[in-house]
Write a protein that holds these residues in place. Structure first.
Motif, mmCIF file in Angstrom:
data_model
loop_
_atom_site.group_PDB
_atom_site.id
_atom_site.type_symbol
_atom_site.label_atom_id
_atom_site.label_comp_id
_atom_site.label_asym_id
_atom_site.label_seq_id
_atom_site.Cartn_x
_atom_site.Cartn_y
_atom_site.Cartn_z
ATOM 1 N N ILE B 322 0.849 -1.202 0.000
ATOM 2 C CA ILE B 322 0.000 0.000 0.000
ATOM 3 C C ILE B 322 0.881 1.248 0.000
ATOM 4 C CG2 ILE B 322 -1.721 1.311 1.305
ATOM 5 C CD1 ILE B 322 -2.820 -1.285 2.384
ATOM 6 N N LYS B 392 -0.853 -4.624 -6.399
ATOM 7 C CA LYS B 392 -2.276 -4.881 -6.155
ATOM 8 C C LYS B 392 -2.560 -6.380 -6.138
ATOM 9 C CE LYS B 392 -4.094 -0.456 -7.661
ATOM 10 N NZ LYS B 392 -5.063 0.272 -8.497
ATOM 11 N N ASN B 393 -1.864 -7.115 -6.990
ATOM 12 C CA ASN B 393 -2.013 -8.579 -6.934
ATOM 13 C C ASN B 393 -1.569 -9.112 -5.574
ATOM 14 O OD1 ASN B 393 -2.826 -8.534 -9.577
ATOM 15 N ND2 ASN B 393 -0.927 -9.374 -10.412
ATOM 16 N N ILE B 395 -1.525 -7.505 -2.690
ATOM 17 C CA ILE B 395 -2.515 -7.153 -1.669
ATOM 18 C C ILE B 395 -3.740 -8.066 -1.792
ATOM 19 C CG2 ILE B 395 -4.068 -5.336 -0.832
ATOM 20 C CD1 ILE B 395 -1.975 -3.309 -1.895
ATOM 21 N N ALA B 396 -4.168 -8.283 -3.047
ATOM 22 C CA ALA B 396 -5.350 -9.130 -3.265
ATOM 23 C C ALA B 396 -5.111 -10.529 -2.695
ATOM 24 C CB ALA B 396 -5.682 -9.196 -4.752
ATOM 25 N N ILE B 399 -3.441 -9.987 1.608
ATOM 26 C CA ILE B 399 -4.288 -9.332 2.609
ATOM 27 C C ILE B 399 -5.743 -9.766 2.443
ATOM 28 C CG2 ILE B 399 -5.125 -7.132 3.537
ATOM 29 C CD1 ILE B 399 -2.535 -5.827 2.745
ATOM 30 N N LEU B 400 -6.220 -9.786 1.205
ATOM 31 C CA LEU B 400 -7.650 -10.050 0.986
ATOM 32 C C LEU B 400 -7.948 -11.527 0.797
ATOM 33 C CD1 LEU B 400 -8.444 -7.055 -1.400
ATOM 34 C CD2 LEU B 400 -8.905 -7.215 1.051
ATOM 35 N N GLY B 401 -6.916 -12.315 0.565
ATOM 36 C CA GLY B 401 -7.134 -13.750 0.395
ATOM 37 C C GLY B 401 -7.907 -14.090 -0.862
ATOM 38 N N LEU B 402 -7.734 -13.270 -1.913
ATOM 39 C CA LEU B 402 -8.451 -13.545 -3.172
ATOM 40 C C LEU B 402 -7.643 -14.465 -4.075
ATOM 41 C CD1 LEU B 402 -9.911 -10.008 -3.886
ATOM 42 C CD2 LEU B 402 -11.217 -12.061 -3.413
#
Lengths: 395, 402
Positions: B322, B392-393, B395-396, B399-402
């Protein structure tokens, strides 16, 4: 430097979280928004029992700490309220009106009002903004003419949040000067049922309540005046700054909850044979939402810490113009940034939910509407960006 | 919750400020303030002054010759150095390879390399990207084969690295090399330290869009590297590489530097005129300054939140992504607004005006010459260190577990 809450604050947060999780579910809240009063007296009494209605007040007026809580406490409460989209008029009663009385009220006013607010018996609303003045705090066309020992107030106030439920209003009116002058504004405590007061109450887009308030030859006694005659603008600004800091925290709470809901949705909703959260376009949009929320949280922390400057009970601090400028810059920066973030997070959450984002039965649209209305309250992102931008000329 | 600096922090800030006031050479200040070229000697000059003060490695623990400062102190130091127009301490040795050597290197590597980084003996560069491996770094192909020769065990290295920042000054390069082609591609990578004086290493310049020589390609042809220069275990290099990238990302948030650039932007916007009035009075332009200042205010707090959450030895987490995204966007916006502030005088290209010794007549304002080039150059910030899309990948996923 410490970004952690204290033990007491964490305990309060925990209590609130448990209460809201149990008694403030989405369906309960939805029913409440459609009820006649738009809020629950039961919840309000519970909030009083938890001590949060007296949180910002000193102990001698019913508060729980010697000096009263600070803006960080407000931030914590408002963030929790934002998560659950709490409808009760906490912001107007406790933070705005309670804060004004705490900071500028006479000893008698404090004794009369603060324990009543803290005990949950009295709701209040600030009747300040007027239709023609948009977000400009110095725009006051309503008048208060001296009459015998008291005043006669005439004027109209726009979109008074929580106005319909309030037992007492705090009304701004001009005791001297022209409509936009900084000097000449005074504040008065007016009973909601005083002769000459008419309220037209209505629901707001986000399920709360507000009112158009008309004042026609409303007579108030001399002791209805808060603080010094003609000198109310700095008090109003400070109270509004507190409210803005609180709104920022509410928005951060709402954005956090909305992100959680959206993340859960894109992990479970399947299209093209897979969860839509596998698609990079959606992943990056979700990341943007997270970043906007975390940056907004940082600005909210800044606002909460800076707004506690200018303590009126500390003469050195209260009169330091530089401290005031720093406070107002931080508040405008935070409200502008949070407003922008709230807009983009809200819109993205709706978009990622597809059709489910635009229906009433899911909480997403309700968060979106509340975030949108927070931006429009007490100065939107453009207004505050303008304030901040103009401050660069002086800096 | 308290975002104010403690009395101890304030005292530290005064100490740093006092040091900069007396020890930061004027000739360096002039170059940094003027946006002029900095040479190898300029960077080394400053690094050695810091070393003599005991501040050569602000971000290192004391046991390795660092200052042992807290993250907040490091932030204060960075901000004061930036504000005083000190040259950047280059990250390649201090922030990139050193943390890897500390965490995964052996004692003799630590004893040999770390002091030479902090005292300015060695200049490190980064051998990560290859022509075919940019964002898809794990696909890298540069081969390192283990061989036995009369003078011991070696890796024989063949391949090419690229985008090597300031490699023209470097005597050491840390490389990701392929030591195995079986299994997942991440599992065949090793982390190798290579002396650039070794026969077979060739450095060729890449000229950037601003006309400057900042980056290079580095060729390796049958380069013999002693196996002692392997860091950690063979085929575990991907873990170390990711560890390093986390450290790199926090460095490139660049809050201190952006605060200085924002101040400079405001000064320029007061000096430039529009309709006979200072450009700052032009509301459209002023609002754009205001907008980037908001972003920076938020990033400053976010950065401190991340730093204070990060324990002393704790490696930076995915939150660092970030900081990288926001920090690089802000740097780009600031450089763009400075160029834009020049109006017509964004156009002239006078590369000679970027040399400190130049005594020619400036075209336009004396601050104008470097600004457009700087804007062009700074497009790199959202590309390097893992492009912002890659961040962004991360973080996705993380952090976001996507």
């Amino acid at each position: 430097m410490d970004f952690n809450y204290t033990e007491e604050q964490l305990a309060l947060q925990d209590t609130l979280r448990r209460y809201l999780a149990k008694d403030y579910g989405f369906e309960q809240r939805r029913a409440l928004a459609k009820s006649a009063e738009g809020y629950s007296r039961t919840h309000w009494r519970q909030f009083a029992d938890l001590g949060i209605l007296a949180l910002p007040f000193p102990e001698e007026f019913g508060g729980i700490t010697v000096d009263g809580g600070n803006a960080v406490d407000n931030m914590l409460v408002m963030e929790m309220f934002g998560r659950s989209l709490v409808l009760e008029p906490y912001l107007t009663t406790v933070i705005l009106c309670g804060g004004l009385i705490r900071d500028a009220g006479s000893q008698k006013q404090k004794k009369q009002i603060l324990p009543a607010i803290g005990g949950g018996e009295l709701l209040m609303a600030l009747a300040h903004y007027e239709a023609q003045g948009r977000y400009q705090p110095s725009h006051v066309a309503s008048t208060a003419q001296p009459d015998g020992g008291g005043f006669i107030i005439n004027g109209a106030k726009a979109v008074v949040l929580g106005g319909g439920a309030a037992g007492k209003l705090i009304v701004s009116a001009r005791t001297s000067g022209g409509t936009n002058d900084s000097n000449g504004i005074s504040l008065f405590i007016v009973a909601h049922d005083a002769p000459g007061v008419t309220l037209r109450s209505y629901a707001t887009q986000d399920g709360a309540r507000a009112a158009e308030v008309k004042l026609t030859d409303v007579r108030v006694a001399k002791d209805a005046l808060i603080g010094t005659q003609d000198a109310a603008l700095p008090l109003i600004q400070r109270a509004l700054d507190y409210a803005v800091a609180a709104l920022c925290a509410e928005a951060v709470g709402a954005m956090t909850a909305l992100n959680e809901a959206t993340l859960e949705y894109i992990k479970t909703r399947k299209q093209f044979g897979q969860p839509i959260g596998r698609f990079q376009t959606l992943q990056h949009r979700m990341v943007d939402m997270l970043m906007a929320t975390e940056q907004a949280r940082s600005m909210t922390i800044l606002a909460a810490v800076r707004v506690d400057a200018n303590d009126p009970n500390d003469p050195n601090d209260a009169n330091d113009a530089n401290v005031t400028i720093a406070r107002r810059r931080a508040i405008s920066a935070a409200k502008a940034y949070v407003g922008q973030s709230a807009r983009s997070v809200g819109q993205s959450a709706v978009q990622l939910h597809g059709g489910m984002g635009v229906v009433d039965e899911l909480n997403v649209s309700h968060y979106f509407k509340r975030l949108t209305m927070i931006n429009a309250t007490f100065g939107d992102a453009d207004y505050h960006l303008g304030c901040f931008s103009d401050s660069l000329l002086a800096a | 919750m308290d975002i104010n600096f403690t009395a101890k922090d304030q005292a530290f800030r005064s100490e740093v400020r006092g040091f900069l006031h007396t020890q930061l050479p004027l000739e360096l200040i002039d170059k940094v303030r003027g946006g002029l070229r900095l040479g190898k000697q300029d960077y080394l000059y400053w690094q050695r002054i810091l070393y003599r003060q005991g501040w050569g490695a602000p971000m290192w623990p004391r046991e390795f010759g660092g200052t042992g400062w807290s993250p907040v102190q490091q932030q204060i130091f960075d901000e004061e150095c930036s504000g005083a127009d000190a040259p950047l301490q280059l990250p390649f040795g201090l922030r990139m390879v050193a943390p890897v050597i500390m965490a995964f290197g052996n004692k003799s590597q630590q004893d040999y390399f770390l002091p030479r980084i902090v005292n300015g003996t060695d200049w490190w560069c980064q051998g990560y990207s290859e022509p075919g491996s940019g964002s898809d770094l794990a696909s890298l192909k540069m081969r390192a084969e283990r061989i036995s020769t009369s003078d011991g065990e070696h890796y024989l290295v063949n391949g090419q690295k690229t985008w090597t920042t300031l490699g023209q000054h470097a005597n050491w390069i840390f490389c990701l090399v392929r030591t195995s082609s079986s299994g997942r591609q991440q599992e065949g990578i090793s982390f190798l330290l290579i002396d650039m004086q070794t026969p077979g290493v060739t450095v060729r310049p890449i000229i950037m869009l601003d006309g400057e020589h900042e980056i290079n390609e580095v060729w390796f042809e049958d380069v013999k590297v002693p196996v002692q220069n392997l860091v950690g275990q063979e085929n575990k290099g991907w873990t170390y590489a990711k560890f390093l990238l986390g450290h790199e990302r926090t460095g490139i948030a660049g809050v201190g530097r952006s605060k200085r650039e924002l101040k400079r932007l405001k000064v320029i916007a007061r000096k430039e005129t529009s309709n006979g009035r200072p450009l700052l009075e032009d509301q459209r332009f002023r609002d754009r300054i205001a907008q980037v200042e908001l972003e920076l205010m938020a990033l400053e707090i976010t950065n401190l939140r991340v730093l204070s959450a990060e324990g002393k030895q704790h490696a930076p987490g995915p939150e660092a992504s970030i900081l990288k995204i926001k920090g690089s966007e802000i740097q780009q916006t600031l450089s763009e607004l400075m160029m834009q502030a020049l109006g017509h005088y964004a156009l002239p290209w006078l590369p000679e005006a970027l040399d400190a010794g130049w005594r020619g007549e400036p075209v336009g304002a004396d601050y104008a010459a470097p600004l457009s080039g700087h804007y062009f150059n700074f497009r790199k910030t959202t590309i390097y260190g893992g492009s912002n899309e890659i961040q962004k990948n991360i973080i996705a996923q993380m952090i976001l577990g996507l």
